[in-house]
Design a protein around this motif. Sequence first.
Motif, mmCIF file in Angstrom:
data_model
loop_
_atom_site.group_PDB
_atom_site.id
_atom_site.type_symbol
_atom_site.label_atom_id
_atom_site.label_comp_id
_atom_site.label_asym_id
_atom_site.label_seq_id
_atom_site.Cartn_x
_atom_site.Cartn_y
_atom_site.Cartn_z
ATOM 1 N N GLY A 51 32.674 -30.744 -23.848
ATOM 2 C CA GLY A 51 31.644 -30.875 -22.878
ATOM 3 C C GLY A 51 30.329 -29.916 -23.389
ATOM 4 O O GLY A 51 29.308 -30.720 -23.554
ATOM 5 N N PRO A 52 30.469 -28.800 -23.777
ATOM 6 C CA PRO A 52 29.379 -27.986 -24.529
ATOM 7 C C PRO A 52 28.756 -28.423 -25.603
ATOM 8 O O PRO A 52 27.801 -28.646 -26.167
ATOM 9 N N ARG A 53 29.648 -29.344 -26.622
ATOM 10 C CA ARG A 53 29.047 -30.007 -27.455
ATOM 11 C C ARG A 53 28.200 -31.164 -27.084
ATOM 12 O O ARG A 53 27.102 -31.430 -27.726
ATOM 13 N N PHE A 54 28.530 -31.938 -26.180
ATOM 14 C CA PHE A 54 27.450 -33.028 -25.719
ATOM 15 C C PHE A 54 26.348 -32.326 -25.086
ATOM 16 O O PHE A 54 25.219 -32.710 -25.319
ATOM 17 N N ALA A 55 26.635 -31.275 -24.362
ATOM 18 C CA ALA A 55 25.215 -30.609 -23.549
ATOM 19 C C ALA A 55 24.253 -30.009 -24.620
ATOM 20 O O ALA A 55 23.201 -30.005 -24.784
ATOM 21 N N GLN A 56 24.870 -29.654 -25.798
ATOM 22 C CA GLN A 56 24.201 -28.736 -26.968
ATOM 23 C C GLN A 56 23.150 -30.092 -27.619
ATOM 24 O O GLN A 56 22.371 -29.997 -27.901
ATOM 25 N N ALA A 57 23.871 -31.130 -27.868
ATOM 26 C CA ALA A 57 23.323 -32.195 -28.720
ATOM 27 C C ALA A 57 22.203 -33.077 -27.895
ATOM 28 O O ALA A 57 21.329 -33.288 -28.059
ATOM 29 N N SER A 58 22.562 -33.024 -26.431
ATOM 30 C CA SER A 58 21.751 -33.968 -25.529
ATOM 31 C C SER A 58 20.627 -33.097 -24.878
ATOM 32 O O SER A 58 19.633 -33.709 -24.466
ATOM 33 N N GLY A 59 20.927 -31.940 -24.607
ATOM 34 C CA GLY A 59 19.885 -31.146 -23.996
ATOM 35 C C GLY A 59 20.175 -30.931 -22.376
ATOM 36 O O GLY A 59 19.620 -30.147 -21.580
ATOM 37 N N ASN A 60 21.162 -31.662 -22.056
ATOM 38 C CA ASN A 60 21.611 -31.772 -20.633
ATOM 39 C C ASN A 60 22.415 -30.590 -20.279
ATOM 40 O O ASN A 60 22.937 -30.128 -21.330
ATOM 41 N N THR A 61 22.606 -30.278 -19.068
ATOM 42 C CA THR A 61 23.692 -29.366 -18.629
ATOM 43 C C THR A 61 24.622 -29.996 -17.934
ATOM 44 O O THR A 61 24.481 -31.005 -17.054
ATOM 45 N N LEU A 62 25.830 -29.094 -17.802
ATOM 46 C CA LEU A 62 27.096 -29.780 -17.067
ATOM 47 C C LEU A 62 27.335 -28.815 -15.985
ATOM 48 O O LEU A 62 27.542 -27.702 -16.044
ATOM 49 N N GLU A 63 27.387 -29.177 -14.721
ATOM 50 C CA GLU A 63 28.011 -28.572 -13.711
ATOM 51 C C GLU A 63 29.213 -29.115 -13.280
ATOM 52 O O GLU A 63 29.359 -30.179 -12.737
ATOM 53 N N THR A 64 30.361 -28.427 -13.466
ATOM 54 C CA THR A 64 31.377 -28.822 -13.349
ATOM 55 C C THR A 64 32.482 -28.293 -12.166
ATOM 56 O O THR A 64 32.412 -27.222 -11.943
ATOM 57 N N THR A 65 33.259 -29.238 -11.682
ATOM 58 C CA THR A 65 34.012 -28.894 -10.454
ATOM 59 C C THR A 65 35.343 -29.470 -10.920
ATOM 60 O O THR A 65 35.697 -30.809 -11.428
ATOM 61 N N LEU A 66 36.423 -28.558 -10.664
ATOM 62 C CA LEU A 66 37.825 -28.896 -10.709
ATOM 63 C C LEU A 66 38.409 -29.110 -9.402
ATOM 64 O O LEU A 66 38.424 -28.564 -8.613
ATOM 65 N N GLY A 67 39.174 -30.157 -9.772
ATOM 66 C CA GLY A 67 40.014 -30.624 -8.640
ATOM 67 C C GLY A 67 41.199 -31.459 -9.049
ATOM 68 O O GLY A 67 41.146 -32.431 -10.007
ATOM 69 N N PRO A 68 42.476 -31.776 -8.464
ATOM 70 C CA PRO A 68 43.310 -32.744 -8.480
ATOM 71 C C PRO A 68 42.821 -34.125 -8.358
ATOM 72 O O PRO A 68 41.936 -34.422 -7.601
ATOM 73 N N SER A 69 43.389 -34.894 -8.986
ATOM 74 C CA SER A 69 43.152 -36.332 -8.757
ATOM 75 C C SER A 69 43.271 -37.106 -7.467
ATOM 76 O O SER A 69 42.865 -38.122 -7.084
ATOM 77 N N MET A 70 44.378 -36.436 -6.910
ATOM 78 C CA MET A 70 45.324 -36.698 -5.242
ATOM 79 C C MET A 70 45.419 -35.737 -4.584
ATOM 80 O O MET A 70 45.530 -34.552 -5.237
#
Length: 256
Positions: free
Chosen positions: A41-60
């Motif tokens: 994620g940080p690599r994508f954010a650095q290259a794209s200029g976007n920021t990522l707001e991440t929420t963790l949680g189980p799939s079910m």
Amino acid sequence: MRTLLQSLALLAGAGLATLAQAEQIKVMTSGGFTAAYQALGPRFAQASGNTLETTLGPSMGQAPEAIPNRLARGEHADVVIMVGYALDELIRQGKVDPASRVELADSRIGVVVRAGAPKPDISSVEGLKQALLAARSVAYSDSASGVYVQNQLFKRLGVDAPLKRTATMVPKVPIASVVANGEYQLGLQQVSELLPVPGVSFVGKLPEAVQSVTRFAAGIPVDAQHPGQARALLDYLASPAAQATVQATGLDSVSR
């Protein structure tokens, strides 16, 4: 903008859609792919200029933190990363765009013991059976791997009756953490969720004859605020450029 697009193309190994401006992308991700996502994620954010707001949680599951429950409460996301069949249910419910579905990685189940404890030999089905029976306590997760362990693995090994006294489905927390603190002697969960936790020793993966492979996938909710940026992120996570990192976290790349 040209430099941004060239950077994204280098990351993903393919051209990506033009992004009008940098945005904050809201991502919900479940445990099995989290380690890979946290590296990529940080690599994508650095290259794209976007920021990522991440929420963790189980799939079910019943926990309020579970991704389907979050979406049901009206929480918004641009990207959801989760067990494939749980994502398919959200698609069936009309909550995720079916055309956005991307397969990311396969995850296998492994075993840990507390750091410094003897490692049982689980290289064979019989060895795994004896290790489970010998353990004074066994923990497994309340997500996809734990559902398989509880409903299928124990029965296939013929240990479901005795393990009713010693095995517990533990919700919300990484299984390796309750092994590391000595609460449980043996822990079973997807390898990618076990490896990042300190204080445990990785014993190995379940034998293939009784293994369960979980496919992780991602999609874009129908009410996503930034679907273009979300698609660019998914393209990168599934790209050849990301696969060495995916594998380093204990996941297996998807054959394409």
